[in-house]
Design an enzyme around this catalytic site. Structure first.
Site, short mmCIF file in Angstrom:
data_model
loop_
_atom_site.label_atom_id
_atom_site.label_comp_id
_atom_site.label_asym_id
_atom_site.label_seq_id
_atom_site.Cartn_x
_atom_site.Cartn_y
_atom_site.Cartn_z
CB CYS A 91 5.49 -35.02 120.29
SG CYS A 91 6.41 -34.09 121.51
CG HIS A 108 6.64 -29.91 120.79
ND1 HIS A 108 5.97 -28.77 121.19
CD2 HIS A 108 6.89 -30.61 121.93
CE1 HIS A 108 5.81 -28.79 122.50
NE2 HIS A 108 6.37 -29.90 122.98
CG HIS A 110 9.77 -27.60 125.54
ND1 HIS A 110 10.09 -28.49 126.55
CD2 HIS A 110 8.69 -28.14 124.90
CE1 HIS A 110 9.26 -29.53 126.51
NE2 HIS A 110 8.42 -29.34 125.51
CD GLU A 137 8.99 -6.82 105.51
OE1 GLU A 137 9.29 -7.27 104.38
OE2 GLU A 137 8.13 -5.93 105.68
CG HIS A 194 4.06 -27.65 126.73
ND1 HIS A 194 3.34 -28.81 126.93
CD2 HIS A 194 5.16 -28.04 126.03
CE1 HIS A 194 3.97 -29.83 126.38
NE2 HIS A 194 5.08 -29.38 125.82
#
Length: 233
Positions: A91, A108, A110, A137, A194
């Site tokens: 990443c 990140h 999943h 909200e 992903h």
């Protein structure tokens, strides 16, 4: 001055729970309980001054230790600390894209809700559409945009762009950067089938924004089950 092994190790040793090396471990352990980083997936990175702290790839995120962290120099993009037995996060190029736009932390996940929403948008609106929702909200937990003051309001529409997945994580950078340019006010990008990338000005903002967005994505999936629209038009 040359850098000694002691200097390198000092980068990840601190009694401060908010030190990036400690903070990433704490965050990822929490994210594991939420189902965001299951099976070594996902990751987190924090920028602290001129250094980037990055969780390694291919490890159980809930079991990480501060000594597992990679540390990179922001300007040179060279590793200041690189654990020999671990792999750099795939990443990293995506995290750097967020940091180059002023982020202090990038997460990140999943998340299943993120994946499901990308599939629902594709089915109902096509591959070019973004995720849009309004009059919820929790939208108030999302900033208005880069360089803008305050957060979105109840009547504002939240838009999150979606990019297509690739076989290798690092290959997402080009499309992620293109989405950042097209949607400069977004603090998140969904990756079809992903997960999602969420970033913020600092760790606190990135975490709370990620939590708010995941709540909204789960709500969107449940609304779709009940035939409820995400927007009024």
């Amino acid at each position: 001055m040359s850098t000694t092994a002691q200097d390198v190790e000092a980068l990840v040793h601190s009694d401060d729970p908010n030190h990036p090396a400690n903070h990433i471990c704490t965050l990822c352990a929490k994210f594991y309980t939420l189902g965001w980083v299951t099976g070594t997936g996902g990751g987190t990175s924090i920028r602290h001054e001129d250094k980037i702290y990055i969780a390694p790839s291919g490890v159980q995120k809930e079991l990480m230790k501060p000594t597992d962290m990679f540390v990179m120099d922001f300007e040179s993009k060279e590793y200041l600390r690189r654990p020999q037995v671990l792999k750099p996060s795939a990443c990293t190029p995506l995290f750097m894209a967020a940091f180059e736009r002023g982020a202090g932390c990038c997460i990140h996940t999943h998340s299943q809700w993120a994946v499901l929403v990308t599939l629902l948008v594709e089915r109902d609106l096509g591959t070019e559409a973004c995720f849009e929702i309004e009059e919820i909200e929790q939208i108030k937990g999302i900033p208005k945009g880069r360089g803008k003051q305050g957060n979105l309001g109840y009547y504002d529409r939240l838009r999150i762009p979606i990019i297509e997945n690739t076989a290798h994580e690092e290959d997402l950078r080009e499309s992620l950067e293109a989405a950042m340019e097209r949607w400069p006010d977004s603090y998140a990008i969904l990756v079809r089938r992903h997960g999602i990338y969420v970033w913020g000005d600092n760790v606190h903002k990135a975490k709370t924004q990620c939590e708010s967005i995941d709540y909204i994505l789960q709500l969107a999936v449940e609304m779709k089950k009940l035939g409820l629209p995400w927007t009024k038009s």
